[in-house]
Design an enzyme around this catalytic site. Structure first.
Site, PDB file in Angstrom:
ATOM      1  N   THR A  12       0.821  -1.220   0.000  1.00  0.00           N
ATOM      2  CA  THR A  12       0.000   0.000   0.000  1.00  0.00           C
ATOM      3  C   THR A  12       0.846   1.258   0.000  1.00  0.00           C
ATOM      4  OG1 THR A  12      -1.763  -1.101   1.194  1.00  0.00           O
ATOM      5  CG2 THR A  12      -1.727   1.273   1.367  1.00  0.00           C
TER       6      THR A  12
ATOM      7  N   ASP B 207       1.593  -6.634  -4.454  1.00  0.00           N
ATOM      8  CA  ASP B 207       0.801  -6.619  -3.229  1.00  0.00           C
ATOM      9  C   ASP B 207       1.386  -7.785  -2.425  1.00  0.00           C
ATOM     10  OD1 ASP B 207      -2.448  -5.941  -2.334  1.00  0.00           O
ATOM     11  OD2 ASP B 207      -1.398  -7.652  -1.433  1.00  0.00           O
ATOM     12  N   SER B 208       1.586  -7.600  -1.140  1.00  0.00           N
ATOM     13  CA  SER B 208       2.320  -8.630  -0.399  1.00  0.00           C
ATOM     14  C   SER B 208       1.553  -9.947  -0.290  1.00  0.00           C
ATOM     15  CB  SER B 208       2.735  -8.127   0.980  1.00  0.00           C
ATOM     16  OG  SER B 208       1.653  -8.146   1.871  1.00  0.00           O
ATOM     17  N   SER B 209       0.301  -9.965  -0.662  1.00  0.00           N
ATOM     18  CA  SER B 209      -0.426 -11.245  -0.676  1.00  0.00           C
ATOM     19  C   SER B 209       0.120 -12.152  -1.779  1.00  0.00           C
ATOM     20  CB  SER B 209      -1.919 -11.007  -0.869  1.00  0.00           C
ATOM     21  OG  SER B 209      -2.376 -10.203   0.191  1.00  0.00           O
TER      22      SER B 209
ATOM     23  N   ASP C 128       0.308  -6.980   4.829  1.00  0.00           N
ATOM     24  CA  ASP C 128      -0.445  -8.235   4.964  1.00  0.00           C
ATOM     25  C   ASP C 128       0.440  -9.436   5.292  1.00  0.00           C
ATOM     26  OD1 ASP C 128      -2.715  -6.834   4.465  1.00  0.00           O
ATOM     27  OD2 ASP C 128      -3.042  -7.591   2.436  1.00  0.00           O
TER      28      ASP C 128
ATOM     29  N   THR D 290      -0.162 -22.413  19.279  1.00  0.00           N
ATOM     30  CA  THR D 290      -1.497 -22.053  19.760  1.00  0.00           C
ATOM     31  C   THR D 290      -2.212 -21.080  18.821  1.00  0.00           C
ATOM     32  OG1 THR D 290      -2.756 -21.035  21.554  1.00  0.00           O
ATOM     33  CG2 THR D 290      -0.501 -20.269  21.280  1.00  0.00           C
ATOM     34  N   GLN D 291      -3.542 -21.170  18.800  1.00  0.00           N
ATOM     35  CA  GLN D 291      -4.342 -20.208  18.041  1.00  0.00           C
ATOM     36  C   GLN D 291      -4.416 -18.864  18.760  1.00  0.00           C
ATOM     37  OE1 GLN D 291      -8.261 -21.846  17.295  1.00  0.00           O
ATOM     38  NE2 GLN D 291      -7.423 -23.688  16.373  1.00  0.00           N
ATOM     39  N   CYS D 292      -4.044 -18.855  20.053  1.00  0.00           N
ATOM     40  CA  CYS D 292      -4.108 -17.605  20.811  1.00  0.00           C
ATOM     41  C   CYS D 292      -3.018 -16.646  20.334  1.00  0.00           C
ATOM     42  CB  CYS D 292      -3.893 -17.869  22.302  1.00  0.00           C
ATOM     43  SG  CYS D 292      -5.173 -18.884  23.031  1.00  0.00           S
TER      44      CYS D 292
HETATM   45  N1  ASP Z   1      -2.595  -5.488   0.595  1.00  0.00           N
HETATM   46  C1  ASP Z   1      -1.499  -4.673   0.988  1.00  0.00           C
HETATM   47  C2  ASP Z   1      -0.242  -5.513   0.994  1.00  0.00           C
HETATM   48  O1  ASP Z   1      -0.011  -6.245   1.915  1.00  0.00           O
HETATM   49  C3  ASP Z   1      -1.739  -4.055   2.308  1.00  0.00           C
HETATM   50  C4  ASP Z   1      -0.595  -3.220   2.818  1.00  0.00           C
HETATM   51  O2  ASP Z   1       0.277  -2.797   2.078  1.00  0.00           O
HETATM   52  O3  ASP Z   1      -0.571  -2.908   3.982  1.00  0.00           O
HETATM   53  O4  ASP Z   1       0.514  -5.467   0.060  1.00  0.00           O
END
Ligand code: ASP
Length: 340
Positions: A13, A57-59, A90, A275-277
């Site tokens: 972002t 995008d980091s995804s 992300d 753990t999920q916590c």
């Molecule tokens: N979707 C964006 C990413 O991870 C969100 C961010 O930059 O914070 O690339």
């Protein structure tokens, strides 16, 4: 002498712009970033920059891109005092964790940062994040970098990278390091928490380029079916499964579940219990609901985050000489990722 900092722009972002026709946020040219922050030219730091040809995008982050990042850091390691990696928030905790394992004996600051709002917007959090991250990457005391590890800087806080988790999709304060103290806090001054910082080492940087991604995560929930559990434990070529359990490492005691875990371990799969916590640690054997896991050889991930567990497994599966060694090192604190 001015400190030298290399900025590596991967995307996220922080460098995104709104597409005029669709209104969607899309990664933009790196030049946009420096145009947006003329303050960067006023720094008392010698700043250079490289950008991914195609910012992501980091995804879309992948282990091969972590390998590229490690190569870029290695090639420039002796030329600069520190690195700032601009990265989407992300998957930033995954990248920070991966780099911590891949950069053994790192002795210089590698600071990841990004933002929740694009740098071009009026209320952006990107400017402060970037400027302070650069300052920390260039900060020295008695001629030596103050930081000698992989960190995330976000919203006035510096964290050990492999202890972080993105827990908020909206707040500027998006990261948590529930099981390890903050390394520094930025206000009028940047206050370092010296006792929490990794100590510098005299050993030479050793990079690890290979990762083995043949792992899976099995997140438990009440009502999970044998089909789901067996599918994940039986994945072809699967080498290890992270079992995301309840509370302090607890899981169902139903016979079919316990048998499935035992069968997977007998077939050679490594099972790592986290753990999920958000905070606290796995203590196998504390409750009857985790004693069986311990008995069959499920490994305790202690207080590791899932992000650290994923990347530590990918790293160890690639570098260890045997399954036994992987299992031993999983329970060893390699880069400050777990408390022992
Ligand atoms: N979707 C964006 C990413 O991870 C969100 C961010 O930059 O914070 O690339």
């Amino acid at each position: 002498m001015k400190s030298k900092v290399l900025l590596i722009y991967t995307g996220g972002t922080i460098g995104m712009m709104q597409d005029a026709s669709s209104g969607q946020l899309k990664p933009f040219d790196f030049k946009h970033l420096t145009n947006q922050i003329p303050e960067l030219n006023k720094f008392d730091i010698d700043l250079s920059a490289v950008s991914f040809e195609k910012p992501i995008d980091s995804s879309d982050m992948q282990p091969v891109i972590w390998m590229e990042l490690v190569k870029t850091i290695e090639q420039n390691y002796n030329k600069v005092d520190g690195f700032v990696i601009l990265h989407g928030s992300d998957t930033m905790s995954f990248t920070a964790s991966a780099l911590s394992f891949m950069l053994e004996n790192v002795n210089k600051p590698v600071i990841l940062t990004g933002s929740q709002l694009p740098i071009g917007t009026i209320r952006t959090d990107g400017k402060e994040n970037l400027i302070t991250a650069i300052e920390i990457a260039g900060a020295k005391e008695k001629g030596k970098s103050i930081i000698s590890e992989v960190c995330i800087y976000f919203e006035y806080k510096l964290y050990r990278g492999n202890r972080t988790h993105k827990y908020n999709a909206e707040h500027f304060n998006a990261f948590q390091s529930a099981n390890y103290p903050i390394l520094a806090e930025a206000g009028v001054y940047i206050k370092y928490n010296y006792s929490a910082l990794k100590k510098a080492t005299l050993k030479k940087l050793k990079t690890h380029i290979n990762l083995n991604p043949n792992i899976a995560i099995l997140k438990l929930f009440p009502g999970i079916t044998p089909d789901v559990v067996n599918a994940i434990l039986g994945i072809e070529n699967g080498k290890a499964v992270i079992l995301e359990t309840f509370g302090s490492g607890n899981a169902s005691t139903q016979k079919w579940f316990v048998d499935a875990i035992k069968k997977a371990i007998d077939s050679g799969i490594i099972i790592l219990n986290v753990t999920q916590c958000n905070a606290g640690a796995v203590v196998q054997g504390k409750y009857a609901t985790s004693s069986e896991l311990k008995k069959f050889g499920v490994i305790s991930g202690n207080d590791m985050t899932t992000e650290a567990a994923v990347t530590k497994l990918m790293f160890l599966l690639a570098v260890s000489k045997s399954k036994k060694e992987t299992e031993k090192l999983l329970q060893t604190d390699l880069r400050g990722e777990m408390s022992l």
